[in-house]
Design a protein around this motif. Structure first.
Motif, PDB file in Angstrom:
ATOM      1  N   PHE A 140     -78.976  49.477 -29.330  1.00 29.32           N
ATOM      2  CA  PHE A 140     -78.430  48.229 -28.785  1.00 29.32           C
ATOM      3  C   PHE A 140     -79.570  47.277 -28.434  1.00 29.32           C
ATOM      4  O   PHE A 140     -79.716  46.209 -29.027  1.00 29.32           O
ATOM      5  N   PHE A 141     -80.393  47.638 -27.454  1.00 24.04           N
ATOM      6  CA  PHE A 141     -81.448  46.711 -27.043  1.00 24.04           C
ATOM      7  C   PHE A 141     -82.594  46.693 -28.042  1.00 24.04           C
ATOM      8  O   PHE A 141     -83.239  45.659 -28.224  1.00 24.04           O
ATOM      9  N   THR A 190     -74.620  52.833 -13.706  1.00 23.38           N
ATOM     10  CA  THR A 190     -75.585  52.102 -14.528  1.00 23.38           C
ATOM     11  C   THR A 190     -76.870  51.833 -13.756  1.00 23.38           C
ATOM     12  O   THR A 190     -77.984  52.034 -14.278  1.00 23.38           O
ATOM     13  N   GLU A 198     -78.363  52.113 -23.265  1.00 20.63           N
ATOM     14  CA  GLU A 198     -76.990  51.616 -23.297  1.00 20.63           C
ATOM     15  C   GLU A 198     -75.987  52.720 -23.604  1.00 20.63           C
ATOM     16  O   GLU A 198     -74.845  52.684 -23.118  1.00 20.63           O
ATOM     17  N   TYR A 228     -75.239  54.264 -20.306  1.00 20.97           N
ATOM     18  CA  TYR A 228     -74.418  53.374 -19.482  1.00 20.97           C
ATOM     19  C   TYR A 228     -72.943  53.468 -19.884  1.00 20.97           C
ATOM     20  O   TYR A 228     -72.059  53.633 -19.039  1.00 20.97           O
ATOM     21  N   ILE A 243     -71.921  48.348 -19.641  1.00 20.12           N
ATOM     22  CA  ILE A 243     -72.731  47.346 -20.353  1.00 20.12           C
ATOM     23  C   ILE A 243     -72.795  46.046 -19.565  1.00 20.12           C
ATOM     24  O   ILE A 243     -73.851  45.399 -19.487  1.00 20.12           O
ATOM     25  N   TYR A 255     -67.763  44.128 -25.628  1.00 22.50           N
ATOM     26  CA  TYR A 255     -68.288  45.411 -26.106  1.00 22.50           C
ATOM     27  C   TYR A 255     -67.165  46.449 -26.082  1.00 22.50           C
ATOM     28  O   TYR A 255     -67.012  47.239 -27.027  1.00 22.50           O
ATOM     29  N   SER A 279     -86.937  50.686 -24.883  1.00 24.68           N
ATOM     30  CA  SER A 279     -86.022  49.831 -25.639  1.00 24.68           C
ATOM     31  C   SER A 279     -86.628  48.482 -25.983  1.00 24.68           C
ATOM     32  O   SER A 279     -86.197  47.829 -26.934  1.00 24.68           O
ATOM     33  N   ALA A 323     -75.326  46.423 -16.906  1.00 25.27           N
ATOM     34  CA  ALA A 323     -76.695  46.493 -17.418  1.00 25.27           C
ATOM     35  C   ALA A 323     -77.274  45.110 -17.681  1.00 25.27           C
ATOM     36  O   ALA A 323     -78.465  44.869 -17.466  1.00 25.27           O
TER      37      ALA A 323
END
Length: 588
Positions: free
Chosen positions: A345-346, A43, A141, A144, A178, A191, A303, A181
């Protein structure tokens, strides 16, 4: 020491280790912890490479974030179509050299028992790096989770793990990615549970949580080499009863917006596929469109981590927030619709924070009797929209808890997230990852293990070398060939040895006078057959529909392959369901 002894020693150690990991939850947890620490390294490496690529292409200070820039030189925006061209060419190469699309962690756990290929994962990570590194409005993500899950799957293969343990390892590796991150172990663990495993169980808690904790500790120990950007806090706020009501309303708004975004991505993908241009250059066209949007605001780039940190506690006016919501939404949709690889995600966290702040400021401006602090509304909207799109309410709630340490605020975010996911599940039925798989023709709605259902096909369950007879054979000949008690059912064959129907031996012998009668007079179920690729659920539905005890397995051309009995199919189905139950309860 002889050469044989030197070789045998390490093999015995590996064999002993495999036996321990397969038979002990403690050893499986230890293996997951190792995978989690490695996922953290992956990551950090992926994040650093993408960030340095952005710094090189867009010329900003390495201590800043791309989406936090106030201005970007227009000539540097050429990086977006160039990155799109690279992606298009790589996708063309993959399609030409491989038989199918690369497999991600959700698909691997839902359909393949956690088995992932390194080539698929390297391709996904590479495309995600290019997409984010060149500035497209997508997050990292996916890379990752893919890198961590792939490494964990490889370790599971080395240890010859069972299907359930392989799925747990993949979830642990993806969740660790995750967790690394965001520097949030509970976020990473949930998650894994909600997105990659699809369920919680006593047997999976220790490996998944252990991997996420190991990833967070590894990130902390390697802070000199890269540190995840923490989410901003809302500060000290007072939570009133009305705050929870308004947060719930935000959940409804974010659910509708999430459905709109996911459907619009699919619509744009179909529209882009119809453009009369080579497939390899379509992402470049999408990059050019996003570059035009960047002229409106650099916050649409990447992101949105830097923009989120600024806007969540900033003082943007309502009009500016609405403008950014529309622009960022369209930039993400265009990026994904034209073929850039990545996730929401972000991006959904950033969009949700803007939606929440806009609602909070709008209520304040309207003089409504119930008000909500814009920062609280931003965090509630952030968790609700991300939960609606990703399908993980607990993940997003724990993200708020781990970054703000505020339990009252987390409760409000949890309520908004649960309402958002409930509405999306009821009205739409998919998260973003399973929606993309649905568009490819898959039927999965979560990461629950349904791959075993597809393995139990009629072609695998059937018994071969079943007795057959010609349809024009006389009934007397049939009775002589198949006396009572020899077999129960015989398959009748017509022209070119094609399936014609089933003949029950007992019913044939019940005919007192067979004179002038043929097998044709005794056949049943002439149009009810099973295709060899039907799965067990479809087989059971066919038995219910036809009310038959046995059905023939027939090719599309009519050639008979074998026969499946309802009793055997039911027993095998029950055995597999019991195996899944034991895995969920930790009895294996």
């Amino acid at each position: 020491m002889s050469l044989v002894e030197r070789i045998a020693g390490p093999r015995l150690v590996i064999t002993s280790l495999r036996r321990r990991v397969r038979s002990s939850e403690v050893w499986l947890t230890a293996l997951a912890i190792v995978a989690g620490a490695a996922a953290a390294v992956f990551t950090l490496a992926v994040g650093r490479i993408a960030h340095e690529l952005q710094v090189f292409l867009y010329g900003f200070d390495s201590n800043e974030r791309l989406s936090a820039q106030q201005w970007i030189e227009p000539v540097r925006l050429l990086a977006l179509p160039v990155g799109g061209l690279i992606l298009g060419l790589s996708a063309w190469w993959w399609k030409k050299s491989r038989s199918g699309p690369p497999v991600d962690v959700v698909e691997a756990n839902a359909l393949l028992g956690g088995r992932m290929g390194l080539r698929d994962s390297a391709f996904i990570c590479g495309q995600t790096l290019v997409s984010n590194g060149f500035g497209a409005s997508v997050g990292l993500e996916a890379a990752y989770a893919q890198a961590g899950g792939s490494w964990a799957s490889l370790m599971g293969k080395w240890m010859h793990l069972r299907r359930g343990d392989m799925r747990t390892m993949v979830a642990a590796g993806a969740g660790a990615g995750i967790a690394a991150a965001f520097g949030a172990p509970l976020t990473g663990a949930f998650y894994a549970f909600e997105v990659v495993l699809g369920s919680y169980s006593a047997a999976t808690i220790a490996p998944v949580v252990g991997a996420s904790l190991a990833a967070s500790l590894m990130v902390n120990s390697l802070h000199n080499f890269g540190e995840p950007f923490p989410m901003p806090s809302a500060g000290a706020v007072t939570m009133e009863p009305g705050t929870y009501v308004l947060a719930a309303g935000l959940g409804v708004i974010c659910a509708l917006l999430g459905i709109f975004i996911m459907r619009l991505v699919a619509l744009l993908e179909r529209w882009a596929s119809a453009i009369p241009l080579p497939t390899a250059v379509k992402p470049a066209l999408g990059g050019a469109v996003v570059a035009l949007m960047v002229l409106g605001s650099p916050q649409v780039l990447s992101s949105g981590r830097g923009a989120l940190a600024n806007d969540l506690v900033g003082s943007l006016a309502l009009g500016a927030l609405i403008y950014l919501i529309v622009l960022k939404t369209m930039a993400s949709i265009v990026s994904l619709g034209f073929g850039f690889r990545g996730g929401l995600f972000f991006a959904s966290l950033f969009l949700g924070s803007l939606v929440g702040r806009a609602c909070g400021i709008g209520l304040e401006a309207s003089g409504a009797p119930l008000l909500i602090d814009p920062s609280v509304a931003g965090l509630a909207g952030m968790s609700a929209l991300a939960a609606a799109i990703i399908g993980a309410p607990m993940t997003m709630s724990f993200l708020v808890l781990e970054t703000t340490r505020d339990f009252g605020l987390t409760a409000a975010c949890l309520g908004a997230s649960v309402i958002a996911t409930t509405i999306v599940r009821e009205r739409f039925g998919y998260s973003f990852s399973t929606w993309r798989l649905h568009l490819r023709g898959e039927t999965i709605r979560s990461a629950h293990d349904v791959g075993w259902l597809r393995q139990l096909t009629a072609g695998r369950l059937m018994r071969q070398n079943v007795p057959t007879t010609r349809i024009d054979a006389t009934l007397a000949e049939f009775k002589n060939r198949f006396p009572l008690g020899s077999v129960k059912i015989v398959i009748a064959l017509g022209e070119d040895d094609r399936y014609a129907g089933l003949v029950r031996v007992a019913l044939a012998h019940a005919v007192a006078d067979p004179t002038g009668k043929t097998v044709r007079d005794m056949i049943s179920k002439p149009h009810e057959t099973l295709a060899p690729d039907l799965n067990i659920k479809e087989i059971m539905a066919a038995f219910d529909r036809t009310e038959a005890d046995e059905l023939a397995v027939v090719t599309p051309e009519g050639a008979v392959l074998g026969m499946v009995s309802e009793g055997y199919a039911t027993r095998r189905y029950a055995e597999e369901l019991e195996k899944v139950r034991r895995e969920l309860t930790g009895e294996t």
